[in-house]
Design a protein around this motif. Structure first.
Motif, short mmCIF file in Angstrom:
data_model
loop_
_atom_site.label_atom_id
_atom_site.label_comp_id
_atom_site.label_asym_id
_atom_site.label_seq_id
_atom_site.Cartn_x
_atom_site.Cartn_y
_atom_site.Cartn_z
N ILE A 14 0.87 -1.18 0.00
CA ILE A 14 0.00 0.00 0.00
C ILE A 14 0.90 1.23 0.00
O ILE A 14 1.60 1.48 0.98
N ILE A 15 0.91 1.95 -1.10
CA ILE A 15 1.76 3.13 -1.26
C ILE A 15 0.82 4.33 -1.22
O ILE A 15 0.17 4.66 -2.21
N GLU A 16 0.77 4.98 -0.07
CA GLU A 16 -0.23 6.04 0.18
C GLU A 16 0.36 7.03 1.17
O GLU A 16 0.79 6.65 2.25
N ASP A 17 0.39 8.32 0.80
CA ASP A 17 0.98 9.33 1.68
C ASP A 17 0.01 9.86 2.74
O ASP A 17 0.43 10.48 3.71
N ASP A 18 -1.27 9.61 2.60
CA ASP A 18 -2.25 10.02 3.62
C ASP A 18 -2.21 8.96 4.73
O ASP A 18 -2.73 7.86 4.57
N THR A 19 -1.57 9.30 5.86
CA THR A 19 -1.33 8.30 6.90
C THR A 19 -2.63 7.78 7.53
O THR A 19 -2.71 6.62 7.91
N PHE A 20 -3.65 8.64 7.61
CA PHE A 20 -4.93 8.18 8.15
C PHE A 20 -5.53 7.12 7.24
O PHE A 20 -5.93 6.04 7.68
N LEU A 21 -5.60 7.42 5.95
CA LEU A 21 -6.16 6.48 4.98
C LEU A 21 -5.31 5.21 4.91
O LEU A 21 -5.85 4.09 4.89
N ALA A 22 -4.00 5.37 4.90
CA ALA A 22 -3.11 4.21 4.85
C ALA A 22 -3.33 3.31 6.07
O ALA A 22 -3.40 2.08 5.95
N GLY A 23 -3.48 3.92 7.24
CA GLY A 23 -3.72 3.15 8.45
C GLY A 23 -5.03 2.40 8.42
O GLY A 23 -5.14 1.26 8.88
N MET A 24 -6.05 3.04 7.87
CA MET A 24 -7.35 2.39 7.75
C MET A 24 -7.25 1.17 6.83
O MET A 24 -7.74 0.09 7.17
N TYR A 25 -6.58 1.32 5.69
CA TYR A 25 -6.42 0.19 4.78
C TYR A 25 -5.54 -0.90 5.41
O TYR A 25 -5.81 -2.09 5.26
N GLU A 26 -4.51 -0.50 6.10
CA GLU A 26 -3.64 -1.48 6.76
C GLU A 26 -4.46 -2.33 7.73
O GLU A 26 -4.39 -3.57 7.72
N GLN A 27 -5.26 -1.69 8.55
CA GLN A 27 -6.09 -2.41 9.51
C GLN A 27 -7.11 -3.31 8.80
O GLN A 27 -7.31 -4.47 9.18
N LYS A 28 -7.76 -2.80 7.77
CA LYS A 28 -8.78 -3.56 7.06
C LYS A 28 -8.17 -4.80 6.39
O LYS A 28 -8.74 -5.89 6.45
N PHE A 29 -6.99 -4.64 5.77
CA PHE A 29 -6.36 -5.80 5.13
C PHE A 29 -5.95 -6.84 6.17
O PHE A 29 -6.08 -8.04 5.92
N ARG A 30 -5.46 -6.41 7.32
CA ARG A 30 -5.12 -7.36 8.39
C ARG A 30 -6.36 -8.13 8.84
O ARG A 30 -6.30 -9.34 9.08
N MET A 31 -7.48 -7.43 8.97
CA MET A 31 -8.73 -8.08 9.37
C MET A 31 -9.15 -9.14 8.34
O MET A 31 -9.84 -10.10 8.69
N GLU A 32 -8.76 -8.94 7.10
CA GLU A 32 -9.09 -9.89 6.02
C GLU A 32 -8.02 -10.96 5.85
O GLU A 32 -7.97 -11.65 4.83
N GLN A 33 -7.13 -11.08 6.84
CA GLN A 33 -6.06 -12.09 6.83
C GLN A 33 -5.07 -11.90 5.68
O GLN A 33 -4.52 -12.86 5.15
N MET A 34 -4.87 -10.63 5.30
CA MET A 34 -3.86 -10.31 4.29
C MET A 34 -2.71 -9.59 4.99
O MET A 34 -2.86 -9.13 6.12
N ASN A 35 -1.59 -9.50 4.31
CA ASN A 35 -0.40 -8.88 4.88
C ASN A 35 -0.12 -7.55 4.18
O ASN A 35 0.46 -7.53 3.09
N PRO A 36 -0.52 -6.41 4.81
CA PRO A 36 -0.23 -5.12 4.19
C PRO A 36 1.23 -4.71 4.41
O PRO A 36 1.78 -4.86 5.50
N LEU A 37 1.85 -4.23 3.36
CA LEU A 37 3.22 -3.71 3.39
C LEU A 37 3.11 -2.22 3.09
O LEU A 37 2.65 -1.86 2.03
N MET A 38 3.54 -1.38 4.01
CA MET A 38 3.24 0.04 3.93
C MET A 38 4.43 0.88 3.49
O MET A 38 5.56 0.66 3.95
N ALA A 39 4.14 1.88 2.64
CA ALA A 39 5.11 2.92 2.30
C ALA A 39 4.32 4.21 2.10
O ALA A 39 3.18 4.19 1.65
N TYR A 40 4.95 5.35 2.44
CA TYR A 40 4.23 6.62 2.49
C TYR A 40 4.70 7.64 1.47
O TYR A 40 4.29 8.79 1.50
#
Length: 132
Positions: A14-40
């Motif tokens: 997930i390559i997203e500079d909006d940290t709020f939005l990135a955090g929301m997607y990170e959490q949602k993907f974890r809930m779906e048993q996926m592994n989010p890899l973050m960069a801002y």
């Protein structure tokens, strides 16, 4: 729906500079048993993708250091990353932006305001399933 290789977790960059939005997607993907890899930012995103070789990339366009257009073109020109599906996830909604993303090799183009997180996850699952 079976995961890639029937056993492995889907790795989503997930390559997203909006940290709020990135955090929301990170959490949602974890809930779906996926592994989010973050960069801002775009440069960090490229480094992450090259190092981790994720199953799929969610890529914003308007970011610092390198924008999504540049990141996408670099990914498509590199043999090691050219086949990784890339979903552009952006606020840019003009037809020209969509056409340009597809021309540069994006697999899909989602306008943030038009898709909720579950719909984004469904698109990710669909594209990854096509790769297997």
């Amino acid at each position: 729906m079976p995961l890639k290789n029937n056993m492995s977790t889907i790795n989503v960059a997930i390559i997203e500079d909006d940290t709020f939005l990135a955090g929301m997607y990170e959490q949602k993907f974890r809930m779906e048993q996926m592994n989010p890899l973050m960069a801002y930012d775009g440069e960090a995103g490229l480094e992450l993708i090259r190092a981790q070789k994720p199953d799929i990339v969610l890529l914003d366009i308007m970011m610092p250091k390198k924008d999504g257009w540049e990141v996408l073109q670099i990914l498509r020109s590199d043999q090691a990353t050219q086949n990784i599906p890339v979903i552009m996830l952006t606020n840019l909604g003009q037809k020209e932006d969509v056409d340009l993303a597809l021309k540069y090799g994006a697999s899909d183009y989602l306008i943030k305001a038009h898709f909720n997180p579950q719909e984004v996850i469904d698109r990710v699952r669909t594209l990854v399933a096509k790769q297997t």
